[in-house]
Enzyme design. Structure first.
Site, PDB file in Angstrom:
ATOM      1  N   CYS A   2       0.851  -1.318   0.179  1.00 60.49           N
ATOM      2  CA  CYS A   2      -0.146  -0.209  -0.167  1.00 60.49           C
ATOM      3  C   CYS A   2       1.008   1.551  -0.163  1.00 60.49           C
ATOM      4  O   CYS A   2       1.758   0.829  -0.103  1.00 60.49           O
ATOM      5  CB  CYS A   2      -0.966   0.114   0.956  1.00 60.49           C
ATOM      6  N   ASP A 100      -3.315  -9.318   8.958  1.00 58.01           N
ATOM      7  CA  ASP A 100      -2.316  -8.780   9.534  1.00 58.01           C
ATOM      8  C   ASP A 100      -2.408  -7.247  10.026  1.00 58.01           C
ATOM      9  O   ASP A 100      -1.599  -7.036  11.168  1.00 58.01           O
ATOM     10  CB  ASP A 100      -1.242  -8.558   8.201  1.00 58.01           C
ATOM     11  N   ILE A 291      12.437 -11.395 -18.073  1.00 57.37           N
ATOM     12  CA  ILE A 291      12.941 -10.389 -19.536  1.00 57.37           C
ATOM     13  C   ILE A 291      14.104 -11.004 -20.111  1.00 57.37           C
ATOM     14  O   ILE A 291      14.913 -10.973 -20.025  1.00 57.37           O
ATOM     15  CB  ILE A 291      12.795  -9.227 -19.116  1.00 57.37           C
ATOM     16  N   SER A 363      11.130 -12.233  -5.112  1.00 56.45           N
ATOM     17  CA  SER A 363      12.198 -12.296  -6.185  1.00 56.45           C
ATOM     18  C   SER A 363      13.087 -12.526  -5.269  1.00 56.45           C
ATOM     19  O   SER A 363      13.499 -13.102  -4.592  1.00 56.45           O
ATOM     20  CB  SER A 363      12.892 -10.502  -5.730  1.00 56.45           C
ATOM     21  N   GLY A 364      14.747 -12.706  -5.873  1.00 62.33           N
ATOM     22  CA  GLY A 364      15.732 -12.545  -4.845  1.00 62.33           C
ATOM     23  C   GLY A 364      16.487 -12.039  -5.113  1.00 62.33           C
ATOM     24  O   GLY A 364      18.082 -11.597  -4.578  1.00 62.33           O
TER      25      GLY A 364
END
Length: 632
Positions: A2, A100, A291, A363-364
């Protein structure tokens, strides 16, 4: 995920105009397109823009506690909220929602500021206590989620998830801080201890701030820090198993979502490890995206496709052309502050692709910082060994002058390009690492600055802040200190800023499981030999993943998103390159020596030199100044 914004009066209580808070939130609409809300009371206003991820229909914000005493506006995700909820219910708490946000409220009511040590996740939030009339601001351990703050002329403090939220407030001064320009020219971004605008602050990662109506603003307080001071003992195989346990826990805890979820997959070690853990935990095919580039030398899609096939993922890939230069205005608009990491462009493109199919993507990011995966960390580790063997006088009186005299021969074979190595050996470890991490060395910056600008910054040098971080690090070695600096300085300022702004620009929530604080704390305790072995970083992670991933994924040379900016600046952006010294907003500031800028631009355009990284920094600075309308 948010966007939050708010206003709080310190030292007095004045009315807060709800329309003003609403305008601040509207500037953050991209962060939360699914809903909005504003709440005000004497001396305080909280605003929220919502991207629905958990408890889609049941957790509107700002949210009140059941007894109406506390009100929260929250950005982020708490991954252990269900376990916390059960614990709090056992202590008598009652809940009206399934998300949460209400758990944070209940945790704060039970444990006060100590609740932060119990929250596992990424977050920035504001909680107002209507009884004690205090505001509690907090940011997660690594700074995954941002929080900007500014004291205004009417005695109020405004805060927002992005600088553009503060810019929507009419009382915010748009006056540049010259030291931030020095920071930006050194690092290619404005680090968290700095801001492009005077008077604007960023709440540091792992800190909170308590504000009262009847007192001046209190300084931020640290509630968490990462330590490299201890060493884990045990057999390598046992430590490998423990690492895998932490990795599984980190990934599976971030797979909780009420909306479609997937992962970025580059085909490198980190993203492939995350996808492997996701596939192991999921009955359905994991959704992955990557990509590719129309330049074969930097295209990794074949590696990503191999991993996708190995784990049977639902994979989508798209090729990005090398003619993406027309998107740089969009990039400048995303970041507000100048940001010159050219990988922001392909990161944005992969976020756009992901958002077509999912609302949340894992993600990594974070493994290189936590587990010594950067080449500069490996080099620093070996340089520190050499530095310890060389007498200080030899380094100062022989190697130092030799480094000064050695030519910067980027064109020469690698063994002859010794200038940076000699400079590193001549200085201290922190000095050497600051030079390795920086983008524009001190001597070049000094040659660029105009005389008046040099007077404005005085003896301030951007490297000093990073050097201090390393000197004060809870560390036992130079490698420890370098990793600590990357986690505290580089990670929040560059990597996490890049991912937050590019993902949020398309209303995508990005989660970083490899930054689970328990996983990072474990990695920080590993012996150096299990982090770096020879030229290989992330050694234990790679060994642990051998049962999941083939050797050509684990041990191939590290790649990254590469953008062909050198060609752009000689071709389609040639006009903007020349304008830097002549007619741009940057040229009109008087900060830089125009003649020197012109020489650099012409040398690059002609092909005599490659100044692409420096020129890209200058162009992105120019675009930021133009968009913000900053007074100099």
């Amino acid at each position: 995920m948010c966007g939050i914004a708010g206003i709080f009066h310190c030292g007095t209580i004045k009315p807060v105009d709800p329309a003003r808070v609403e305008r601040m939130c509207d500037a953050l609409a991209h962060r939360g397109p699914d809903g909005s809300g504003v709440w005000t009371a004497p001396g305080v206003g909280l605003g929220h823009r919502r991207l629905s991820i958990i408890d889609i229909a049941g957790s509107p914000q700002p949210m009140h506690s059941a007894d109406e005493r506390h009100v929260i506006s929250f950005n982020g995700e708490i991954y252990n909220f269900r376990a916390l909820r059960r614990e709090l219910e056992g202590l008598g708490a009652e809940f009206r929602t399934d998300g949460d946000t209400e758990v944070i409220l209940a945790a704060y009511q039970r444990w006060g500021t100590d609740c932060l040590s119990r929250l596992h996740g990424m977050f920035a939030f504001a909680i107002y206590d209507r009884k004690d009339r205090t505001l509690f601001l907090a940011r997660d351990r690594f700074g995954v989620k941002p929080l900007f703050m500014a004291m205004l002329s009417d005695g109020s403090m405004a805060f927002a998830s992005e600088l553009k939220g503060l810019l929507a407030h009419p009382l915010l001064r748009r006056e540049v801080d010259p030291r931030a320009i020095e920071d930006y020219m050194t690092w290619g971004y404005v680090p968290d201890h700095s801001s492009i605008l005077r008077g604007v602050e960023k709440l540091p990662a792992g800190h909170f701030r308590l504000l009262k109506h009847d007192a001046a603003p209190a300084d931020p307080q640290q509630y968490w820090d990462i330590s490299f001071a201890e060493r884990r003992k045990g057999k390598p195989r046992d430590l490998e198993a423990e690492l895998l346990h932490h990795l599984r826990e980190a990934v599976t805890s971030r797979m909780v979502s009420d909306v479609p979820l997937g992962a970025f997959l580059s085909g490198g070690v980190d993203s492939s490890s995350v996808v492997a853990m996701m596939a192991e935990a999921s009955r359905d095919p994991v959704r992955t995206c990557s990509i590719g580039f129309d330049v074969a030398a930097v295209d990794e899609t074949s590696h990503a496709a191999k991993v996708a096939q190995l784990f049977g993922t639902d994979h989508v890939s798209r090729e990005v052309g090398s003619d993406q230069f027309d998107a740089i205005d969009d990039i400048a608009a995303m970041f507000d502050e100048p940001f010159a990491d050219a990988s922001a462009l392909p990161t944005w493109r992969v976020c756009q692709l992901a958002r077509e199919n999912v609302t949340v993507a894992l993600s990594g990011d974070g493994a290189d910082e936590a587990m010594a995966g950067y080449r500069r960390q490996v080099f620093h580790h070996h340089e520190e060994r050499a530095r310890r063997l060389l007498p200080a006088q030899l380094r100062e009186k022989v190697i130092g002058p030799l480094a000064q005299a050695w030519p910067k021969a980027d064109w020469a074979p690698r063994p002859l390009r010794a200038k940076s190595t000699l400079q590193a050996l001549a200085g201290t470890g922190p000095q050497a690492y600051a030079l390795a991490l920086g983008t524009v060395p001190p001597a070049i910056r000094a040659s660029l600055y105009g005389e008046d600008f040099r007077r404005q910054i005085g003896d301030y040098r951007a490297e000093h802040a990073l050097e201090k971080v390393m000197r004060d690090a809870p560390a036992r070695s130079g490698l420890d200190a370098a990793q600590y600096a990357d986690l505290k300085f580089w990670l929040p300022g560059d990597i996490l800023t890049k991912v937050d702004r590019t993902s949020m620009s398309v209303s995508l929530e990005a989660r970083e499981p490899l930054l689970d604080h328990r996983l990072v704390e474990f990695a920080a305790s590993l012996p150096e030999g299990l982090r770096v072995k020879g030229k290989q970083g992330k050694w234990l992670l790679k060994k642990a993943m051998e049962r999941y991933l083939p050797a050509d994924i684990l041990y191939r040379s590290k790649q990254g998103f590469v953008t062909p900016i050198a060609e752009w600046l000689r071709g389609p952006l040639q006009g903007q390159t020349r304008a830097i010294a002549a007619s741009s907003a940057l040229a009109r500031t008087g900060w830089f020596d125009r003649a020197q800028l012109s020489r650099i631009a012409e040398a690059h355009i002609s092909g005599r030199s490659d100044h692409s990284r420096l020129l890209w920094q200058l162009i992105m600075l120019d675009k930021s100044l133009s968009r913000l309308g900053i007074a100099t």
